[in-house]
Design a protein around this motif. Structure first.
Motif, PDB file in Angstrom:
ATOM      1  N   GLN A 283      -3.981   4.847  -4.345  1.00 30.08           N
ATOM      2  CA  GLN A 283      -3.936   3.500  -3.772  1.00 30.08           C
ATOM      3  C   GLN A 283      -3.070   3.433  -2.520  1.00 30.08           C
ATOM      4  O   GLN A 283      -3.038   2.414  -1.846  1.00 30.08           O
ATOM      5  CB  GLN A 283      -3.417   2.511  -4.816  1.00 30.08           C
ATOM      6  N   ARG A 284      -2.375   4.513  -2.205  1.00 25.65           N
ATOM      7  CA  ARG A 284      -1.496   4.552  -1.030  1.00 25.65           C
ATOM      8  C   ARG A 284      -2.282   4.899   0.224  1.00 25.65           C
ATOM      9  O   ARG A 284      -3.458   5.239   0.174  1.00 25.65           O
ATOM     10  CB  ARG A 284      -0.417   5.625  -1.220  1.00 25.65           C
TER      11      ARG A 284
ATOM     12  N   VAL B 149       0.839  -1.201   0.000  1.00 25.32           N
ATOM     13  CA  VAL B 149       0.000   0.000   0.000  1.00 25.32           C
ATOM     14  C   VAL B 149       0.875   1.252   0.000  1.00 25.32           C
ATOM     15  O   VAL B 149       0.666   2.175  -0.791  1.00 25.32           O
ATOM     16  CB  VAL B 149      -0.975   0.003   1.198  1.00 25.32           C
TER      17      VAL B 149
END
Length: 92
Positions: free
Chosen positions: A78-79, A70
């Motif tokens: 998406q982090r 992640v």
């Protein structure tokens, strides 16, 4: 890193969370997530490969790999979206 080099959009705090995850990876393994002969090769690797903890510390569980996946996601969306999210994941 790779996404920073390729992006035309403005960077935000998630670039710092990416960097924090790369530092966390190095603290855990003793080596940076990606190593290559040139900076451009390292930059390319950031966008093309997963940083696999098991290659360097096979005793670590899936939880730590999920944090790395992640935190080092190529796409900022998406982090982790906040330092609190990253910290909560590490504490869990």
């Amino acid at each position: 890193m790779a996404s920073q080099a390729r992006t035309t959009s403005e960077l935000d705090h998630r670039a710092d969370l990416y960097a924090a995850t790369a530092i966390l990876f190095e603290l855990i393994t003793g080596t940076p997530p990606f190593r290559a002969a040139t900076l451009s090769d390292v930059s390319r690797m950031h966008g093309e490969r997963r940083a696999l903890l098991a290659e360097r510390r096979d005793e670590l569980g899936v939880h730590w790999q999920e944090i790395v996946d992640v935190g080092l996601a190529d796409e900022p969306a998406q982090r982790f979206q906040s330092a609190r999210e990253l910290g909560d994941a590490v504490r869990a």
